[in-house]
Design an enzyme around this catalytic site. Structure first.
Site, PDB file in Angstrom:
ATOM      1  N   ASP A  98      -9.991  -6.965  11.045  1.00  0.00           N
ATOM      2  CA  ASP A  98      -9.920  -8.399  11.352  1.00  0.00           C
ATOM      3  C   ASP A  98     -11.060  -8.819  12.279  1.00  0.00           C
ATOM      4  O   ASP A  98     -11.854  -9.706  11.970  1.00  0.00           O
ATOM      5  CB  ASP A  98      -8.548  -8.777  11.927  1.00  0.00           C
ATOM      6  CG  ASP A  98      -8.060  -7.836  13.007  1.00  0.00           C
ATOM      7  OD1 ASP A  98      -8.736  -6.820  13.281  1.00  0.00           O
ATOM      8  OD2 ASP A  98      -7.003  -8.108  13.598  1.00  0.00           O
TER       9      ASP A  98
ATOM     10  N   ASP B 204       0.819  -1.209   0.000  1.00  0.00           N
ATOM     11  CA  ASP B 204       0.000   0.000   0.000  1.00  0.00           C
ATOM     12  C   ASP B 204       0.851   1.255   0.000  1.00  0.00           C
ATOM     13  O   ASP B 204       0.338   2.351  -0.203  1.00  0.00           O
ATOM     14  CB  ASP B 204      -0.940   0.005   1.216  1.00  0.00           C
ATOM     15  CG  ASP B 204      -2.307  -0.542   0.861  1.00  0.00           C
ATOM     16  OD1 ASP B 204      -2.536  -0.815  -0.334  1.00  0.00           O
ATOM     17  OD2 ASP B 204      -3.143  -0.684   1.765  1.00  0.00           O
TER      18      ASP B 204
HETATM   19  O1  UPG Z   1      -3.514   0.967   4.754  1.00  0.00           O
HETATM   20  C1  UPG Z   1      -2.968  -0.029   5.253  1.00  0.00           C
HETATM   21  C2  UPG Z   1      -2.633  -0.122   6.649  1.00  0.00           C
HETATM   22  C3  UPG Z   1      -2.006  -1.287   7.127  1.00  0.00           C
HETATM   23  N1  UPG Z   1      -1.711  -2.301   6.279  1.00  0.00           N
HETATM   24  C4  UPG Z   1      -1.023  -3.535   6.795  1.00  0.00           C
HETATM   25  O2  UPG Z   1      -1.780  -4.087   7.846  1.00  0.00           O
HETATM   26  C5  UPG Z   1      -0.927  -4.821   8.719  1.00  0.00           C
HETATM   27  C6  UPG Z   1      -1.224  -4.522  10.156  1.00  0.00           C
HETATM   28  O3  UPG Z   1      -1.019  -3.164  10.416  1.00  0.00           O
HETATM   29  P1  UPG Z   1      -0.195  -2.640  11.690  1.00  0.00           P
HETATM   30  O4  UPG Z   1      -0.125  -1.163  11.588  1.00  0.00           O
HETATM   31  O5  UPG Z   1       1.053  -3.425  11.841  1.00  0.00           O
HETATM   32  O6  UPG Z   1      -1.199  -2.974  12.869  1.00  0.00           O
HETATM   33  P2  UPG Z   1      -1.003  -3.919  14.165  1.00  0.00           P
HETATM   34  O7  UPG Z   1      -1.677  -3.256  15.301  1.00  0.00           O
HETATM   35  O8  UPG Z   1       0.385  -4.368  14.370  1.00  0.00           O
HETATM   36  O9  UPG Z   1      -1.862  -5.154  13.661  1.00  0.00           O
HETATM   37  C7  UPG Z   1      -2.845  -5.822  14.385  1.00  0.00           C
HETATM   38  O10 UPG Z   1      -4.106  -5.185  14.277  1.00  0.00           O
HETATM   39  C8  UPG Z   1      -4.557  -4.991  12.929  1.00  0.00           C
HETATM   40  C9  UPG Z   1      -5.896  -4.292  12.974  1.00  0.00           C
HETATM   41  O11 UPG Z   1      -6.770  -4.972  13.768  1.00  0.00           O
HETATM   42  C10 UPG Z   1      -4.624  -6.324  12.192  1.00  0.00           C
HETATM   43  O12 UPG Z   1      -4.951  -6.116  10.847  1.00  0.00           O
HETATM   44  C11 UPG Z   1      -3.291  -7.020  12.274  1.00  0.00           C
HETATM   45  O13 UPG Z   1      -3.314  -8.268  11.635  1.00  0.00           O
HETATM   46  C12 UPG Z   1      -2.914  -7.196  13.734  1.00  0.00           C
HETATM   47  O14 UPG Z   1      -1.665  -7.846  13.842  1.00  0.00           O
HETATM   48  C13 UPG Z   1       0.507  -4.498   8.326  1.00  0.00           C
HETATM   49  O15 UPG Z   1       1.025  -5.620   7.643  1.00  0.00           O
HETATM   50  C14 UPG Z   1       0.338  -3.295   7.410  1.00  0.00           C
HETATM   51  O16 UPG Z   1       1.349  -3.284   6.440  1.00  0.00           O
HETATM   52  C15 UPG Z   1      -2.060  -2.216   4.922  1.00  0.00           C
HETATM   53  O17 UPG Z   1      -1.798  -3.135   4.154  1.00  0.00           O
HETATM   54  N2  UPG Z   1      -2.683  -1.090   4.443  1.00  0.00           N
END
Ligand code: UPG
Ligand code: MN
Length: 529
Positions: free
Chosen positions: A385, A143
């Site tokens: 999620d 993204d």
């Molecule tokens: O516009 C976006 C924003 C995020 N991501 C991806 O989404 C994932 C999770 O995002 P992150 O910012 O790392 O959030 P976390 O809080 O670490 O993630 C937890 O919380 C998220 C939202 O509930 C879930 O999607 C994840 O799987 C979960 O591990 C990463 O791989 C990002 O690269 C995208 O692809 N597009």
């Protein structure tokens, strides 16, 4: 395309055991609820007669919220289950050559926060799954549209092809691609590249390599991109044009595969004919590495990721946790059959396939369609999620929690206070978005899924409300002390006071967790078939 219709004998592939402590938890729940009712009664009777009206009102509020959250927690403990699966038997019954195709989706968004090299190693770790490579495809959603990431992946494709020789001769390139491409970021236009194609690209031993496809979807300020859910839906569509595997694994770029057998474990459920018809996904827990010594930010998340998931698995399955999850593609297609179909047995790089793939990844493709409402990953919450899993359960789908002894996936949790707070804030707001929507778990979820499933999802929806009792109990007693006001009843009824009650509760919780851990450890080492 292989479908999920192969028929191994049921029940030989996996077992289920209800937590032996469940009956004690139930008795504890019932007794404890009587205690809570007595406490609330006491609050009400003393409260009007008291001179410090405001502080008692606040205490009542704190205890009401605590009691409410306590109620929502109970289903997690009512029928906690433990599953085991037997991948070797799957191979015996189904045969390696009949395994269904598997599409892996890896999401990345920000090349500064998520170093491309670690995204690449996530991809390499799944390309090394112990799985027939001609049926394995890895899609990377970027993204950030970053050339650094794309470059890293082009390198990764080479790296995968030459694997160890490349490694040995070039001494694992330590020079960062960022140095070369630091200034250019791809902007809004889409970009799609088939970096490896299984039918054409071989490793140096002549074995087929998995497909590796880089997708940076089109973004445009005039149409909402819906963050990660939007990225995943674009991959659902692109992959259905290209490979259309019946099984889809979603993985965050900060996680990696720690066990090449995990697809086989997931298939022990997805291929079980007794379950296959309404099984939406098999969720593996998130394990984290490099947490600081006392895990001061609570990054391990044992309760949400493992204990609660086992609890929900006793009633229809765990929530979806965004990563480490094997989906049945049918669940992502929605009720209505979608017009997306693979373009026959054409090369992935062929013009017609690429043209169609670009079409379905474009930002206008979803206009007027049901993507995000009844198809694919759901929009409308910052935690796509939780929201997606919840809505699938409301539609009658089930899920499975698969927690093998050797962690199937591992990765990073927030390591500093800023990131940890940012994450918790995002989760609280996202969950609350579901609570205030028309799909509130207490009204909609309980009706559409079931009472316990609705309550479990409501627990997460109202998770942010912990801040009310925590704030009140943090500030009120010290303030009362400074002002020399009496907050709690005097000595004789002291044992009933809420603070003591609360302490007792946490002691009970600790004890229960210890016991559960002991039993889990015991069953991990003991059970075999
Ligand atoms: O516009 C976006 C924003 C995020 N991501 C991806 O989404 C994932 C999770 O995002 P992150 O910012 O790392 O959030 P976390 O809080 O670490 O993630 C937890 O919380 C998220 C939202 O509930 C879930 O999607 C994840 O799987 C979960 O591990 C990463 O791989 C990002 O690269 C995208 O692809 N597009
Ligand atoms: Mn993350």
């Amino acid at each position: 395309m292989t479908t999920l219709s192969t028929k191994p004998k049921p029940s030989t592939l996996h077992t289920l055991k209800v937590d032996p402590l469940a009956p004690y938890n139930r008795v504890h729940s019932l007794l404890y609820s009587l205690g809570i009712l007595a406490l609330l009664y006491h609050h009400c009777t003393t409260f009007l007669a008291s001179p410090s009206f405001l502080s008692l009102l606040l205490l009542l509020l704190a205890d009401l919220v605590l009691a409410f959250m306590w109620g929502l927690v109970q289903p997690f403990r009512w029928r906690s289950v433990r599953r085991r699966e037997f991948p070797a038997r799957l191979i015996d019954t189904v045969g390696r050559k009949n395994l269904p195709a598997l599409d892996v989706f890896i999401c990345t968004a920000d090349p500064h926060k998520e170093p491309p090299m670690s995204v690449v190693s996530t991809a390499l770790s799944v390309m090394a799954f112990d799985y027939p490579t001609d049926r394995l495809s890895v899609y990377v959603s970027d993204d950030g549209g970053s050339e650094v990431t794309l470059f890293a992946f082009m390198e990764a494709a080479m790296f995968a092809r030459y694997w160890l020789p490349f490694c040995r001769e070039n001494g694992l390139r330590e020079r960062s691609p960022e140095v070369y491409f630091i200034s250019s970021v791809g902007g809004n236009s889409d970009n799609m590249k088939v970096l490896l194609e299984s039918s054409k690209d071989k490793d140096i031993m002549g074995n087929a390599l998995p497909n590796l496809i880089y997708v940076s979807r089109e973004k445009n300020i005039n149409s909402p991109h819906h963050f990660k859910a939007g990225a995943l839906n674009a991959l659902v569509r692109v992959s259905s044009i290209m490979t259309n595997a019946p099984v889809v694994l979603t993985l965050d770029c900060d996680m990696y595969s720690n066990d090449p057998q995990s697809p086989l474990r997931a298939l022990c459920y997805l291929l079980d004919p007794a379950m296959a018809s309404n099984l939406a996904y098999v969720q593996f827990p998130q394990h984290f590495q490099g947490l600081n010594k006392n895990d001061i930010y609570g990054g391990e998340g044992k309760r949400p990721f493992r204990i609660n998931s086992r609890g929900m698995d006793g009633f229809g399955g765990p929530d979806y946790m965004g990563s480490n999850c094997f989906f049945n593609r049918r669940a992502l297609r929605g009720m209505h059959s979608s017009p997306l179909a693979p373009l026959g047995s054409q090369d992935l790089r062929s013009e017609s396939v690429m043209k169609r793939a670009h079409e379905v990844a474009s930002c206008n493709y979803e206009v007027g369609a049901k993507w995000g409402s009844t198809i694919g990953f759901r929009y409308g919450s910052l935690v796509e999620d939780y929201h997606t899993g919840y809505r699938l359960h409301c539609e009658g789908w089930k899920s499975i929690f698969c927690d093998p002894e050797r962690p199937a996936f591992a990765g990073d949790a927030p390591k500093n206070l800023n990131d940890a707070l940012g994450q918790i804030k995002r989760w609280c707001i996202g969950n609350l978005q579901v609570a205030i929507s028309k799909h509130n778990p207490l009204t909609f979820g309980i009706r559409k899924a079931s009472l316990p499933v609705g309550l479990c999802y409501a627990y997460y929806a109202y998770w942010g409300s912990w801040c009310i009792p925590l704030t009140i109990y943090a500030f009120l007693p010290p303030l009362a002390l400074i002002n020399q006001k009496r907050l709690f009843p005097q000595a004789p009824s002291m044992t009933k006071s809420s603070i003591v009650d609360h302490k007792l509760w946490s002691v009970f919780e600790k004890l229960e967790q210890r016991l559960q851990d002991k039993v889990l450890l015991h069953s991990d080492s003991g059970v075999s078939s």
